[in-house]
Design a protein around this motif. Structure first.
Motif, PDB file in Angstrom:
ATOM      1  N   PHE A 126      10.931   0.359  -7.680  1.00 40.44           N
ATOM      2  CA  PHE A 126       9.485   0.283  -7.888  1.00 40.44           C
ATOM      3  C   PHE A 126       8.976  -1.022  -7.284  1.00 40.44           C
ATOM      4  O   PHE A 126       9.614  -2.063  -7.429  1.00 40.44           O
ATOM      5  N   GLY A 127       7.832  -0.954  -6.612  1.00 44.94           N
ATOM      6  CA  GLY A 127       7.312  -2.181  -6.032  1.00 44.94           C
ATOM      7  C   GLY A 127       5.975  -1.979  -5.359  1.00 44.94           C
ATOM      8  O   GLY A 127       5.243  -1.023  -5.623  1.00 44.94           O
ATOM      9  N   GLY A 128       5.660  -2.907  -4.460  1.00 37.16           N
ATOM     10  CA  GLY A 128       4.417  -2.868  -3.718  1.00 37.16           C
ATOM     11  C   GLY A 128       4.661  -3.178  -2.253  1.00 37.16           C
ATOM     12  O   GLY A 128       5.633  -3.846  -1.896  1.00 37.16           O
ATOM     13  N   MET A 129       3.756  -2.675  -1.395  1.00 39.12           N
ATOM     14  CA  MET A 129       3.908  -2.869   0.039  1.00 39.12           C
ATOM     15  C   MET A 129       2.555  -3.154   0.686  1.00 39.12           C
ATOM     16  O   MET A 129       1.533  -2.584   0.288  1.00 39.12           O
ATOM     17  N   GLY A 130       2.565  -4.057   1.659  1.00 46.77           N
ATOM     18  CA  GLY A 130       1.408  -4.226   2.511  1.00 46.77           C
ATOM     19  C   GLY A 130       1.362  -3.102   3.531  1.00 46.77           C
ATOM     20  O   GLY A 130       2.401  -2.637   4.004  1.00 46.77           O
ATOM     21  N   ASP A 131       0.162  -2.657   3.894  1.00 51.71           N
ATOM     22  CA  ASP A 131       0.000  -1.455   4.714  1.00 51.71           C
ATOM     23  C   ASP A 131      -1.063  -1.733   5.780  1.00 51.71           C
ATOM     24  O   ASP A 131      -2.257  -1.809   5.483  1.00 51.71           O
ATOM     25  N   LEU A 132      -0.636  -1.898   7.038  1.00 51.92           N
ATOM     26  CA  LEU A 132      -1.540  -2.180   8.155  1.00 51.92           C
ATOM     27  C   LEU A 132      -1.640  -0.953   9.052  1.00 51.92           C
ATOM     28  O   LEU A 132      -0.613  -0.337   9.376  1.00 51.92           O
ATOM     29  N   ASN A 133      -2.860  -0.608   9.487  1.00 59.35           N
ATOM     30  CA  ASN A 133      -3.080   0.598  10.276  1.00 59.35           C
ATOM     31  C   ASN A 133      -4.118   0.340  11.359  1.00 59.35           C
ATOM     32  O   ASN A 133      -5.146  -0.295  11.111  1.00 59.35           O
ATOM     33  N   ALA A 134      -3.845   0.868  12.545  1.00 60.18           N
ATOM     34  CA  ALA A 134      -4.806   0.813  13.648  1.00 60.18           C
ATOM     35  C   ALA A 134      -4.619   2.058  14.508  1.00 60.18           C
ATOM     36  O   ALA A 134      -3.490   2.430  14.836  1.00 60.18           O
ATOM     37  N   GLY A 135      -5.725   2.710  14.854  1.00 62.37           N
ATOM     38  CA  GLY A 135      -5.606   3.927  15.639  1.00 62.37           C
ATOM     39  C   GLY A 135      -6.951   4.408  16.149  1.00 62.37           C
ATOM     40  O   GLY A 135      -7.941   3.658  16.184  1.00 62.37           O
ATOM     41  N   PHE A 136      -7.009   5.696  16.537  1.00 62.38           N
ATOM     42  CA  PHE A 136      -8.220   6.240  17.134  1.00 62.38           C
ATOM     43  C   PHE A 136      -8.228   7.757  16.990  1.00 62.38           C
ATOM     44  O   PHE A 136      -7.200   8.406  16.768  1.00 62.38           O
ATOM     45  N   ILE A 137      -9.423   8.318  17.122  1.00 56.84           N
ATOM     46  CA  ILE A 137      -9.628   9.749  17.321  1.00 56.84           C
ATOM     47  C   ILE A 137     -10.585   9.887  18.504  1.00 56.84           C
ATOM     48  O   ILE A 137     -11.647   9.251  18.537  1.00 56.84           O
TER      49      ILE A 137
END
Length: 285
Positions: A126-137
């Motif tokens: 059990f824990g936590g995570m940083g979540d980075l996202n970059a994209g396009f449509i």
């Protein structure tokens, strides 16, 4: 696909928590050392459904190809903690009535899990995570606004179950993991505004929004199986992603089902930088 509810998503964590309370024991860390890394590289093919009402009121569906790189190791300061890194890239070409759009995303998750053991073969994390996202449509049919950028950062709640078992003379490892964003920031154009107005005329007010379960209810799940084959450890997996948002009166979602296959490397540091033998190690996975 019908959007999921908070009740459906939290069921995953409720089941794991009930198992934990039934009899979890802290993993013995006397002989654990952090110089053991498990690295996996996987490639996947699947299907994606995508919607972005900034570009079109319709949902598009079509093939998706993805790449996933994962590493896991134990920390040096507390051997009951493990560090996980997940780097994923996908590209898809959903279509509707003979017309295609193009989607792509780069996603990086990095965080820690607290490890608990239930019996000899099952581990719960059990824990936590940083979540980075970059994209396009990109919608080539549009003339004024043909593309929409995707950029958001989240703090995810994460849970994992790892089970070791034998099938005949082969040692197998099954893993289920679920990550759910609970708070973050998202870039989104305002309703009715164009990228020309935002980036050339400077009308960028209201484009960075706080997100949580009320407007960014999403879930990423991964099921994997490690098995040996001719001296190599292979990993077969299934990746299910539900990414949806309702920000600035714009609705977006990406639903994807991907089947993945790759290989696993177990990297051990046998000697330290002075050439002395390292203490005994255990598999962080």
């Amino acid at each position: 696909m019908t959007p999921i509810s908070i009740r459906h998503i939290l069921t995953v964590y409720a089941l794991l928590l009930s198992t934990l309370l039934a009899g979890a024991q802290v993993i013995d860390t006397d002989t654990v050392q952090s110089r053991y890394r498990v690295a996996a590289t996987m490639f996947g093919i699947g299907r994606q459904k995508a919607l972005d009402t900034y570009l079109s009121p319709f949902q598009y569906a079509g093939p998706e190809a993805s790449f996933l790189r994962e590493t896991m190791r134990l920390t040096r300061f507390d051997r009951r903690l493990s560090v996980q890194s997940l780097f994923r890239v996908y590209a898809a070409m959903p279509g509707r009535y003979g017309y295609d759009i193009y989607t792509g995303l780069v996603n990086w998750n990095y965080g820690m899990h607290y490890r608990l053991a239930i019996g000899d073969n099952l581990k719960l994390l059990f824990g936590g995570m940083g979540d980075l996202n970059a994209g396009f449509i990109y919608n080539p049919r549009n003339s004024n606004n043909p593309a929409s950028a995707k950029a958001f950062i989240d703090l995810d709640a994460s849970a994992m179950a790892i089970y070791h078992f034998r099938l005949g003379r082969y040692h197998m490892t099954a893993r289920y993991q679920a990550n759910m964003p609970v708070a973050g920031l998202m870039f989104s154009p305002d309703y009715g505004s164009s990228y020309y107005e935002m980036f050339y005329l400077g009308y960028r007010a209201n484009t960075i929004k706080f997100t949580s379960l009320h407007n960014h209810l999403s879930l990423r799940q991964m099921l994997t199986l490690d098995f040996p084959l001719r001296g190599v450890t292979l990993r077969a997996g299934y990746y299910w992603e539900i990414e949806q948002s309702h920000v600035n009166h714009l609705k977006t979602h990406t639903y994807s089902h991907t089947f993945m296959l790759g290989f696993v490397r177990h990297i051990k540091l046998i000697r330290d930088r002075h050439g002395k033998p390292m203490p005994a190690a255990i598999n962080p996975f």
